[in-house]
Design an enzyme around this catalytic site. Structure first.
Site, PDB file in Angstrom:
ATOM      1  N   LYS A  29     -74.604  -5.884 -46.178  1.00  0.00           N
ATOM      2  CA  LYS A  29     -73.925  -4.679 -45.964  1.00  0.00           C
ATOM      3  C   LYS A  29     -72.539  -5.141 -45.065  1.00  0.00           C
ATOM      4  O   LYS A  29     -71.462  -4.893 -45.598  1.00  0.00           O
ATOM      5  CB  LYS A  29     -74.327  -3.495 -45.194  1.00  0.00           C
ATOM      6  CG  LYS A  29     -73.548  -2.601 -44.832  1.00  0.00           C
ATOM      7  CD  LYS A  29     -74.336  -1.121 -44.482  1.00  0.00           C
ATOM      8  CE  LYS A  29     -74.672  -1.111 -42.782  1.00  0.00           C
ATOM      9  NZ  LYS A  29     -73.645  -1.041 -42.072  1.00  0.00           N
ATOM     10  N   ASN A  30     -72.836  -5.762 -43.945  1.00  0.00           N
ATOM     11  CA  ASN A  30     -71.953  -5.790 -42.945  1.00  0.00           C
ATOM     12  C   ASN A  30     -71.051  -6.972 -43.237  1.00  0.00           C
ATOM     13  O   ASN A  30     -69.914  -7.141 -42.314  1.00  0.00           O
ATOM     14  CB  ASN A  30     -72.473  -5.778 -41.519  1.00  0.00           C
ATOM     15  CG  ASN A  30     -72.872  -4.511 -41.023  1.00  0.00           C
ATOM     16  OD1 ASN A  30     -72.856  -3.606 -41.859  1.00  0.00           O
ATOM     17  ND2 ASN A  30     -73.799  -4.670 -40.097  1.00  0.00           N
ATOM     18  N   CYS A 127     -70.396   8.729 -33.762  1.00  0.00           N
ATOM     19  CA  CYS A 127     -71.804   8.848 -34.488  1.00  0.00           C
ATOM     20  C   CYS A 127     -72.898   9.009 -33.472  1.00  0.00           C
ATOM     21  O   CYS A 127     -72.495   8.828 -32.380  1.00  0.00           O
ATOM     22  CB  CYS A 127     -71.941   7.849 -35.594  1.00  0.00           C
ATOM     23  SG  CYS A 127     -72.498   6.089 -34.963  1.00  0.00           S
ATOM     24  N   ARG A 132     -68.036   5.128 -30.122  1.00  0.00           N
ATOM     25  CA  ARG A 132     -67.423   4.178 -30.845  1.00  0.00           C
ATOM     26  C   ARG A 132     -66.047   4.275 -30.999  1.00  0.00           C
ATOM     27  O   ARG A 132     -65.358   4.744 -31.984  1.00  0.00           O
ATOM     28  CB  ARG A 132     -68.140   4.403 -32.412  1.00  0.00           C
ATOM     29  CG  ARG A 132     -69.553   4.218 -32.143  1.00  0.00           C
ATOM     30  CD  ARG A 132     -70.288   3.880 -33.441  1.00  0.00           C
ATOM     31  NE  ARG A 132     -70.168   2.687 -33.954  1.00  0.00           N
ATOM     32  CZ  ARG A 132     -70.601   2.523 -34.955  1.00  0.00           C
ATOM     33  NH1 ARG A 132     -71.447   3.246 -35.697  1.00  0.00           N
ATOM     34  NH2 ARG A 132     -70.401   1.097 -35.433  1.00  0.00           N
ATOM     35  N   ASP A 326     -78.860  -3.750 -33.910  1.00  0.00           N
ATOM     36  CA  ASP A 326     -79.088  -3.159 -35.110  1.00  0.00           C
ATOM     37  C   ASP A 326     -80.551  -3.419 -35.351  1.00  0.00           C
ATOM     38  O   ASP A 326     -81.063  -2.495 -36.169  1.00  0.00           O
ATOM     39  CB  ASP A 326     -78.189  -3.809 -36.265  1.00  0.00           C
ATOM     40  CG  ASP A 326     -76.788  -3.512 -36.236  1.00  0.00           C
ATOM     41  OD1 ASP A 326     -76.111  -3.947 -36.839  1.00  0.00           O
ATOM     42  OD2 ASP A 326     -76.666  -2.567 -35.432  1.00  0.00           O
ATOM     43  N   ARG A 418     -77.954   4.096 -46.830  1.00  0.00           N
ATOM     44  CA  ARG A 418     -76.657   3.451 -46.407  1.00  0.00           C
ATOM     45  C   ARG A 418     -76.521   2.007 -46.355  1.00  0.00           C
ATOM     46  O   ARG A 418     -75.866   1.542 -46.625  1.00  0.00           O
ATOM     47  CB  ARG A 418     -76.231   4.010 -45.306  1.00  0.00           C
ATOM     48  CG  ARG A 418     -75.667   5.647 -45.143  1.00  0.00           C
ATOM     49  CD  ARG A 418     -74.989   6.086 -44.040  1.00  0.00           C
ATOM     50  NE  ARG A 418     -73.916   5.468 -43.798  1.00  0.00           N
ATOM     51  CZ  ARG A 418     -73.062   5.668 -42.702  1.00  0.00           C
ATOM     52  NH1 ARG A 418     -73.203   6.772 -42.213  1.00  0.00           N
ATOM     53  NH2 ARG A 418     -71.880   4.822 -42.680  1.00  0.00           N
TER      54      ARG A 418
HETATM   55  C1  EPZ Z   1     -70.392  -3.702 -36.101  1.00  0.00           C
HETATM   56  O1  EPZ Z   1     -69.958  -2.218 -35.767  1.00  0.00           O
HETATM   57  C2  EPZ Z   1     -71.513  -3.215 -37.261  1.00  0.00           C
HETATM   58  N1  EPZ Z   1     -71.101  -2.541 -38.426  1.00  0.00           N
HETATM   59  C3  EPZ Z   1     -72.732  -2.456 -36.511  1.00  0.00           C
HETATM   60  O2  EPZ Z   1     -73.812  -2.280 -37.480  1.00  0.00           O
HETATM   61  C4  EPZ Z   1     -73.106  -3.374 -35.362  1.00  0.00           C
HETATM   62  O3  EPZ Z   1     -73.890  -2.603 -34.593  1.00  0.00           O
HETATM   63  C5  EPZ Z   1     -72.059  -3.632 -34.189  1.00  0.00           C
HETATM   64  O4  EPZ Z   1     -70.781  -4.364 -35.117  1.00  0.00           O
HETATM   65  C6  EPZ Z   1     -72.401  -4.723 -33.429  1.00  0.00           C
HETATM   66  O5  EPZ Z   1     -72.840  -5.653 -33.899  1.00  0.00           O
HETATM   67  C7  EPZ Z   1     -70.370  -2.927 -39.309  1.00  0.00           C
HETATM   68  O6  EPZ Z   1     -70.275  -4.362 -39.408  1.00  0.00           O
HETATM   69  C8  EPZ Z   1     -69.901  -2.406 -40.408  1.00  0.00           C
HETATM   70  P1  EPZ Z   1     -68.205  -3.208 -32.268  1.00  0.00           P
HETATM   71  P2  EPZ Z   1     -68.556  -2.139 -35.026  1.00  0.00           P
HETATM   72  O7  EPZ Z   1     -66.950  -2.954 -32.532  1.00  0.00           O
HETATM   73  O8  EPZ Z   1     -67.596  -3.013 -35.453  1.00  0.00           O
HETATM   74  C9  EPZ Z   1     -67.446  -0.621 -28.477  1.00  0.00           C
HETATM   75  C10 EPZ Z   1     -75.280  -1.060 -38.668  1.00  0.00           C
HETATM   76  O9  EPZ Z   1     -76.381  -0.554 -38.317  1.00  0.00           O
HETATM   77  N2  EPZ Z   1     -65.950  -0.640 -28.932  1.00  0.00           N
HETATM   78  O10 EPZ Z   1     -68.526  -4.730 -32.030  1.00  0.00           O
HETATM   79  O11 EPZ Z   1     -68.227  -0.703 -34.776  1.00  0.00           O
HETATM   80  C11 EPZ Z   1     -68.249  -0.111 -29.253  1.00  0.00           C
HETATM   81  O12 EPZ Z   1     -67.910   1.797 -28.848  1.00  0.00           O
HETATM   82  C12 EPZ Z   1     -73.985  -1.287 -37.739  1.00  0.00           C
HETATM   83  O13 EPZ Z   1     -74.958  -1.953 -39.749  1.00  0.00           O
HETATM   84  C13 EPZ Z   1     -65.057  -0.217 -28.043  1.00  0.00           C
HETATM   85  O14 EPZ Z   1     -65.340   0.460 -27.052  1.00  0.00           O
HETATM   86  O15 EPZ Z   1     -69.341  -2.680 -33.512  1.00  0.00           O
HETATM   87  C14 EPZ Z   1     -69.641  -0.410 -29.196  1.00  0.00           C
HETATM   88  O16 EPZ Z   1     -70.059   0.293 -27.680  1.00  0.00           O
HETATM   89  C15 EPZ Z   1     -74.323  -0.013 -36.624  1.00  0.00           C
HETATM   90  N3  EPZ Z   1     -63.618  -0.079 -28.597  1.00  0.00           N
HETATM   91  C16 EPZ Z   1     -69.300  -1.911 -28.814  1.00  0.00           C
HETATM   92  O17 EPZ Z   1     -67.897  -1.893 -28.528  1.00  0.00           O
HETATM   93  C17 EPZ Z   1     -63.352  -0.606 -29.716  1.00  0.00           C
HETATM   94  O18 EPZ Z   1     -62.238  -0.755 -30.119  1.00  0.00           O
HETATM   95  C18 EPZ Z   1     -69.423  -2.610 -30.160  1.00  0.00           C
HETATM   96  O19 EPZ Z   1     -68.891  -2.311 -31.157  1.00  0.00           O
HETATM   97  C19 EPZ Z   1     -64.452  -1.006 -30.525  1.00  0.00           C
HETATM   98  C20 EPZ Z   1     -65.595  -1.052 -30.148  1.00  0.00           C
END
Ligand code: EPZ
Length: 438
Positions: A29-30, A127, A132, A326, A418
């Protein structure tokens, strides 16, 4: 068409059956989601093979169609083939219903700026697993020259011309790294991302774009500096490609934890080679045996000797290649079935322990203190009706249901659909008594 589309929002499980057999792993998915967004940059027809048949992919396809792209999903045995023709793309406003339904739609911003120079999108919002925010996404796009206006709950981004920049990320955000890469591909000049995310899904996005003619040097992602360099090219230099989506390391890890918890001997076929090391390390330290086949495309877990399954004292989630956030919920469920105590520190998201209250309702001994969960395993779980509040927590409740005495019904199981294409069919093949409905 996944079963969940038919509105079957529950999964019924009769527990206390071990698992055995072999199943193939679905497409990631990712990996597929950002590559679908990247197709927006390519003025022509792209073909993606091995896409998972899950609702998030359907949502992204609807989002692409809303811009004027033509998208066809053809079911195939080894995952869906999705054809995307973006020659008539012209709409820069993304419909709120899709962006709100799937926050990873936000990576469309970089691709839309690169293709159309403009995008209008609502804030994807938080969420159940955390706030996020997308501040790092917007920071990176502004560094590349995008002008960004926040209008209420909407973001209007405009870029006459994107210009390469040096972008030093305070945190290696996966989504922010993807958005910056997508916007930098056709920017004037060179972009250097420092402290970039290095998850396999990032590397796959770079490989896809390079196959389409982009010039991305991602080898530096594995250096301590986490450096990805994108040499901007003319949009017209990007050409049509077909691409095979890698398989899903989180789905594979989920099934490994399911077998660790329920007991048995299971082989997973077509796993993403070399991406499960941190997961297999923990599973062997918890007393199961793990064997890879010759080319590393299959992994077998042996978890029949139940008295050997123990908890290790402490695990924390971290960015790749460390233990992935995850799989934190599936690990919690498996830890309930192991002897001893495990402390899990969630270092990535601000509230990813919501599933604990459901596990406690099944009799699990789990407590949460801020970002630390403490599981004391070895207690029998009781079948209950429980509620999936998000994707990976829902999968963890299925694992708990496999181990509990009696019947467990996981409600709101649409969340699981999902990201898991065949969780019921796969576990049935492995001998579980599981079905849709209640
Ligand atoms: C990706 O989400 C994945 N989703 C998530 O998988 C996964 O948990 C995550 O990466 C971490 O590996 C997809 O790839 C579609 P991040 P993403 O930006 O990109 C903070 C699943 O179950 N942050 O690395 O949203 C954020 O709040 C999903 O498949 C900021 O503060 O992850 C979080 O605490 C869930 N500001 C941390 O960084 C920003 O601008 C990690 O977020 C962006 C992120």
């Amino acid at each position: 068409m996944t079963h969940f589309d038919k509105g079957s929002e529950s999964i019924w499980i009769e527990g206390k059956r071990s698992l055995s057999g072999r199943i193939p792993i679905q497409g990631s998915k990712n990996a597929a989601l950002p590559i679908l967004a990247a197709c927006m940059l390519i003025p022509g027809k792209c073909v993606l093979n091995g896409c998972p048949d899950i609702t998030d992919i359907k949502c992204m396809c609807s989002l692409l169609k809303s811009t004027g792209a033509e998208v066809d999903i053809n079911s195939a045995k080894a995952g869906n083939q999705i054809t995307i023709d973006t020659r008539n793309v012209r709409e820069h406003r993304l419909p709120e219903k899709y962006v709100s339904a799937m926050r990873s739609s936000v990576v469309m911003m970089g691709a839309m700026l690169g293709r159309l120079g403009e995008v209008y999108v609502n804030y994807p919002g938080g969420c159940v697993i955390g706030e996020r925010p997308i501040n790092l996404h917007l920071y990176g796009l502004e560094k590349l020259g995008a002008q960004i206006w926040i209008e209420g709950n909407h973001i209007h981004a405009y870029a006459d011309e994107l210009k390469g920049a040096v972008i030093d990320l305070p945190f290696p955000s996966v989504g922010a790294t993807q958005n910056i890469i997508l916007a930098a591909v056709t920017a004037q000049g060179t972009t250097i991302i420092k402290n970039a995310a290095r998850e396999p899904e990032i590397i796959e996005l770079c490989k896809f774009l390079n196959k389409a003619g982009a010039k991305i040097d991602y080898a530096g992602a594995f250096l301590p500096e986490g450096r990805i360099v994108i040499h901007g090219i003319e949009l017209s230099r990007l050409h049509e490609v077909s691409y095979e989506i890698i398989t899903d390391r989180i789905v594979a890890g989920t099934y490994l934890f399911a077998t660790l918890a329920a007991g048995g001997e299971v082989t997973l076929e077509n796993i993403p080679i070399g991406q499960l090391d941190s997961i297999c390390d923990i599973i062997t330290r918890m007393g199961a045996m793990i064997a890879l086949n010759e080319d590393g495309s299959e992994v077998t877990i042996y978890a029949n000797e139940r008295e050997k399954i123990i908890n290790i004292p402490y695990i924390e989630t971290q960015v790749y290649p460390a233990f992935p956030t995850d799989l934190q919920s599936p690990l919690l469920a498996a830890a309930c079935m192991a002897k001893g105590q495990l402390k899990v520190q969630e270092k990535i998201f601000t509230s990813r322990f919501r599933i604990v209250e459901e596990l406690r309702r099944m009799g699990a001994d789990v407590t949460v203190e801020k970002d630390l969960a403490v599981v004391t395993g070895g207690r029998e779980l009781e079948g209950r009706t429980v509620i999936a509040r998000e994707l990976r927590g829902g999968a963890a409740l299925v694992i708990a249901g496999l181990c509990a005495s009696g019947i467990t019904t996981v409600a709101d199981a649409g969340y699981i659909g999902r990201g898991y294409q065949n969780i019921v069919e796969d576990l049935t093949k492995l001998g579980a008594r599981i079905r849709y409905g209640n």
